[in-house]
Write an enzyme that holds these catalytic residues in place. Structure first.
Site, PDB file in Angstrom:
ATOM      1  N   GLU A 201      -1.557  -8.117  -2.283  1.00 47.77           N
ATOM      2  CA  GLU A 201      -2.186  -7.791  -3.560  1.00 47.77           C
ATOM      3  C   GLU A 201      -2.325  -9.031  -4.471  1.00 47.77           C
ATOM      4  OE1 GLU A 201      -1.054  -3.263  -4.501  1.00 47.77           O
ATOM      5  OE2 GLU A 201       0.692  -4.521  -4.188  1.00 47.77           O
TER       6      GLU A 201
ATOM      7  N   GLU B  99       3.869   1.508 -10.091  1.00 45.93           N
ATOM      8  CA  GLU B  99       4.552   0.502 -10.931  1.00 45.93           C
ATOM      9  C   GLU B  99       4.031   0.381 -12.373  1.00 45.93           C
ATOM     10  OE1 GLU B  99       2.976  -0.556  -7.962  1.00 45.93           O
ATOM     11  OE2 GLU B  99       4.754  -0.370  -6.709  1.00 45.93           O
TER      12      GLU B  99
ATOM     13  N   ASP C  67      -7.582   3.989  -1.558  1.00 48.34           N
ATOM     14  CA  ASP C  67      -7.553   5.294  -0.885  1.00 48.34           C
ATOM     15  C   ASP C  67      -7.788   6.355  -1.955  1.00 48.34           C
ATOM     16  OD1 ASP C  67      -4.444   4.346  -1.326  1.00 48.34           O
ATOM     17  OD2 ASP C  67      -4.750   6.419  -1.891  1.00 48.34           O
TER      18      ASP C  67
HETATM   19  N1  ADE Z   1      -1.043   2.866  -4.225  1.00 48.42           N
HETATM   20  C1  ADE Z   1      -2.179   2.871  -3.481  1.00 48.42           C
HETATM   21  N2  ADE Z   1      -2.485   4.110  -3.086  1.00 48.42           N
HETATM   22  C2  ADE Z   1      -1.504   4.919  -3.591  1.00 48.42           C
HETATM   23  C3  ADE Z   1      -1.254   6.302  -3.516  1.00 48.42           C
HETATM   24  N3  ADE Z   1      -2.063   7.109  -2.815  1.00 48.42           N
HETATM   25  N4  ADE Z   1      -0.145   6.787  -4.132  1.00 48.42           N
HETATM   26  C4  ADE Z   1       0.674   5.964  -4.822  1.00 48.42           C
HETATM   27  N5  ADE Z   1       0.492   4.645  -4.910  1.00 48.42           N
HETATM   28  C5  ADE Z   1      -0.602   4.121  -4.308  1.00 48.42           C
END
Ligand code: ADE
Length: 264
Positions: free
Chosen positions: A24, A204, A227
């Site tokens: 990242e 975070e 996602d």
């Molecule tokens: N970071 C990236 N995708 C996530 C998700 N589906 N849930 C929590 N943190 C994430």
């Protein structure tokens, strides 16, 4: 640590840059090494990389995953490195119905979706602090969003073609954080029901925002959508993280840091 603080006073206070995972951060530490050299300080089991990158004095580090990790790292940036402001960069799950993989979300507020001391306190409120939605520094978030818009204008179409995603869009609004990777239609539906204006979920940002609120330090959070927090999330997250996240991070941070005053 006092040497660090006096160095910062002499040169201007640095900007703290945080991410959870190495992918990242993209090539930020290598870019710092090439530009100014890097001094690495180990503190509380984390490596803090001190130097100048894209013209801005910075302390760059990995928080690792989750709210506690983000909170302790933010606290160290404030107390041991005297940062002027903190920016968190990384990926998130899309929650808003028009937030798609490859889009970018810049937080205007952040909330911990897993904090619930009801009925003693309202759901989502941090007890005894009286806050559920933490603000960000408006000027810092504006500069971050402007950097994202420039990236999308310059490279969005090429990125979409290269990675097989939609043409990216930049959104601004609520990002929610909790100590869970959200990866089912049921969990996503529950989040949307409880927090209809949430755009993205990660693990975070709201913890950083709470620490910065408590110490009066400006912060901002930018997340690229890896996602859509549903049953496909684990596979989508892993491939986005390994193949795409670094490209976005490099492009956004280069444009953000090159603007004078990025330190807050
Ligand atoms: N970071 C990236 N995708 C996530 C998700 N589906 N849930 C929590 N943190 C994430």
């Amino acid at each position: 640590m006092s040497t660090l603080i006096s160095e910062a006073a002499a040169t201007g206070r640095p900007l703290g840059i945080l991410a959870a995972l190495p992918q990242e951060l993209g090539d930020l530490i290598e870019a710092m090494r090439a530009e100014s050299g890097v001094r690495t300080v180990t503190h509380g089991r984390r490596d803090y990389h001190v130097g100048t990158v894209h013209g801005t004095p910075c302390v760059v580090t990995l928080a690792r995953v989750g709210k506690v990790a983000a909170a302790v790292t933010a606290s160290a940036l404030i107390h041991a490195f005297d940062v002027e402001a903190i920016v968190f960069t990384g990926v998130a799950g899309g929650v808003g119905s028009d937030v798609r993989v490859g889009d970018i979300v810049v937080a205007s507020t952040l909330l911990q979706h897993d904090i619930d001391a009801s009925p003693l306190f309202p759901r989502f409120e941090v007890p005894l602090l009286g806050v559920s939605r933490f603000g960000v520094d408006a000027a810092l978030a504006d500069r971050l969003a402007a950097a994202c818009e420039r990236f999308v204008a310059d490279e969005g179409a090429a990125c979409a073609a290269r990675f097989g995603t939609h043409e990216p869009r930049v959104h601004r609004g609520l990002i929610v954080s909790g100590d869970q990777f959200v990866a089912s239609a049921a969990a996503l539906g529950a989040l949307r029901f409880a927090l209809p204006d949430a755009l993205a979920v990660e693990m975070e940002g709201a913890a950083l925002a709470q620490v910065c609120h408590e110490y009066g330090v400006p912060c901002a959070v930018v997340r690229t959508i890896s996602d859509t927090a549903d049953d496909h999330a684990p596979a989508s997250f892993m491939s986005f993280l390994t193949e795409i996240a670094g490209t976005y991070s490099n492009a956004i941070l280069a444009r953000f840091l090159a603007v004078p005053g990025s330190g807050g």
